[in-house]
Design a protein around this motif. Structure first.
Motif, mmCIF file in Angstrom:
data_model
loop_
_atom_site.group_PDB
_atom_site.id
_atom_site.type_symbol
_atom_site.label_atom_id
_atom_site.label_comp_id
_atom_site.label_asym_id
_atom_site.label_seq_id
_atom_site.Cartn_x
_atom_site.Cartn_y
_atom_site.Cartn_z
ATOM 1 N N ILE A 139 25.263 -1.158 38.179
ATOM 2 C CA ILE A 139 26.487 -1.196 38.712
ATOM 3 C C ILE A 139 26.153 -0.907 40.472
ATOM 4 O O ILE A 139 27.580 -0.375 41.233
ATOM 5 C CB ILE A 139 26.246 0.434 38.500
ATOM 6 N N LEU A 173 30.462 -0.949 42.703
ATOM 7 C CA LEU A 173 31.132 0.705 41.989
ATOM 8 C C LEU A 173 30.928 2.019 42.317
ATOM 9 O O LEU A 173 30.725 2.548 42.648
ATOM 10 C CB LEU A 173 31.079 0.595 40.548
ATOM 11 N N LEU A 195 31.750 6.914 41.541
ATOM 12 C CA LEU A 195 31.590 5.731 40.975
ATOM 13 C C LEU A 195 33.259 4.945 40.639
ATOM 14 O O LEU A 195 33.717 6.324 39.736
ATOM 15 C CB LEU A 195 30.775 5.905 39.221
ATOM 16 N N THR A 196 33.816 3.557 41.176
ATOM 17 C CA THR A 196 34.665 3.239 40.843
ATOM 18 C C THR A 196 35.664 2.129 39.257
ATOM 19 O O THR A 196 34.520 1.624 39.383
ATOM 20 C CB THR A 196 35.284 2.103 42.363
ATOM 21 N N VAL A 197 36.396 3.234 39.047
ATOM 22 C CA VAL A 197 36.622 2.846 37.546
ATOM 23 C C VAL A 197 37.597 2.752 37.033
ATOM 24 O O VAL A 197 38.448 3.043 38.106
ATOM 25 C CB VAL A 197 35.848 3.596 36.548
ATOM 26 N N PRO A 232 37.092 -2.986 41.238
ATOM 27 C CA PRO A 232 36.072 -3.330 40.934
ATOM 28 C C PRO A 232 35.619 -4.285 40.128
ATOM 29 O O PRO A 232 36.338 -5.708 39.477
ATOM 30 C CB PRO A 232 35.139 -2.337 40.485
#
Length: 389
Positions: A25, A30, A45-47, A94
């Motif tokens: 990650i 992320l 966390l960028t999702v 991402p």
């Protein structure tokens, strides 16, 4: 106590594989900037938004990994959804992509006036019937004191009320309500709100020390707001009063875009400079189709405790005139009074501790006006449509 650095946390996070078991990650980009305070690590966390629910185990794995860092007491990890492709102001996403949905059918979008698509329906907060924002265009106008006493005034009218302190950078509720300590964590990540004077309260001030600076960018602020709103066991509330930070930035837009606000109360002082900033707040809520419940003029006048004379230190009546000019209700005027300042600083708000006094009566009247305005708007409001021009 062991000093923990961002690099220590990142090293542990590299052991967490990416969403599709490729890479990790950290290298996938992320992980947001990591903030460490009081032995706790905060990051997101960028999702992709389409996979947010599916990737909850990834968030849990990152949280577990961070907690293994020697010297770290706890970790708070949020999932932040990346903007959808083509969104206004979209940034490069991402290095993972949303999985295609099996047998997914395209959903038609209803067009708003001017051909703009309607905003997605806002998700309700379970158990909370009505959410109102208390806002101001600038700081130092007594917005937080107004929020607390408005909430207590609504409670005095027979409603069950909670307060969300949405000012991440300068939370005031712990001091104003005389609450210390940290909230209890219930099952999962849900927090039990703190309580005093019959109000349920959540604030970033309960999670970090009072003198700890919050050096967060927009995505972390938005994640924290959503968590404090939706991952708190509010129970059954008639009204949730949201004490907004001053200005018209990320926090205000997050609330307007993600929360079904029933309306906003604008707080201003009488002088022209404050009113100029108050107009910005009014215009922002108008643009996102959130009804303005009315304007409160704070520090409206000063009553000398020695001579009993009235002095209009900041002028007088400016907020009332502005309300009349733009066609919104004037909710009331609050004097600049030592008892209000003293009780606020002591964590003993005037409506709770001097309920029979003249200052508490002012706030109860404002609360009655807000409640009447909510009743007037009930059932007539459309969901906010966010329009960028």
């Amino acid at each position: 106590m062991v000093s923990v650095t961002k690099e220590d946390v990142l090293a542990k996070l590299k052991s967490v594989k990416g969403p599709d078991l490729e890479g990790n990650i950290v290298d996938l980009g992320l992980v947001s900037d990591i903030f460490i305070a009081d032995g706790k690590a905060y990051f997101s966390l960028t999702v992709p938004s389409a996979r947010a629910q599916e990737l909850e185990p990834l968030r849990e794995a990152a949280e577990r990994a961070a907690k293994t860092v020697p010297g770290l007491k706890d970790a708070m990890v949020a999932l932040t959804a990346a903007r959808e492709p083509g969104a206004v102001g979209a940034q490069p996403g991402p290095a993972i992509q949303p999985r295609p949905q099996a047998q997914a059918r395209p959903q038609p979008q209803a067009a708003a006036a001017g051909g703009q698509p309607q905003a997605r329906p806002k998700m309700d907060v379970p158990g909370v019937k009505t959410i109102i924002a208390v806002a101001s265009g600038k700081g130092g106008v007594g917005k937080s004191t107004t929020s607390v006493n408005l909430a207590l005034g609504l409670q005095a009218s027979g409603l069950s009320v909670g307060v969300l302190d949405a000012d991440i950078y300068g939370p005031s509720m712990p001091r104003l309500l005389g609450i210390s300590g940290q909230p209890e964590q219930l099952e999962g990540r849900v927090l039990k709100p703190m309580q005093n004077y019959g109000l349920k309260v959540m604030s970033m001030g309960f999670l970090v020390e009072e003198d700890t600076p919050m050096i967060w960018r927009g995505p972390m602020v938005m994640s924290a707001l959503n968590q404090m709103l939706r991952e708190v066991a509010w129970g059954e509330l008639d009204v949730l009063v949201v004490d907004m930070p001053p200005g018209t930035g990320d926090a205000q837009l997050t609330m307007a875009q993600n929360v079904p606000l029933a309306g906003a109360v604008i707080v201003s002082t009488p002088q022209d400079l404050a009113l100029i900033d108050a107009r910005k707040g009014l215009n922002m809520f108008n643009k996102v189709n959130v009804p303005v419940l009315g304007i409160v003029e704070n520090m409206s006048y000063f009553l000398c405790p020695d001579c009993g004379g009235r002095h209009d230190i900041f002028g007088h009546g400016g907020a009332r005139e502005e309300a009349a000019r733009i066609g919104v209700p004037f909710l009331g005027e609050v004097p600049l009074a030592m008892p209000i300042r003293e009780t606020s600083d002591a964590g003993k708000p005037v409506v709770a501790t001097a309920a029979d006094g003249p200052h508490a009566a002012v706030y109860r009247e404002i609360a009655a006006n807000v409640r009447a305005r909510l009743d007037e708007l009930s059932g007539t409001r459309e969901m906010p449509a966010i329009v960028f021009e």
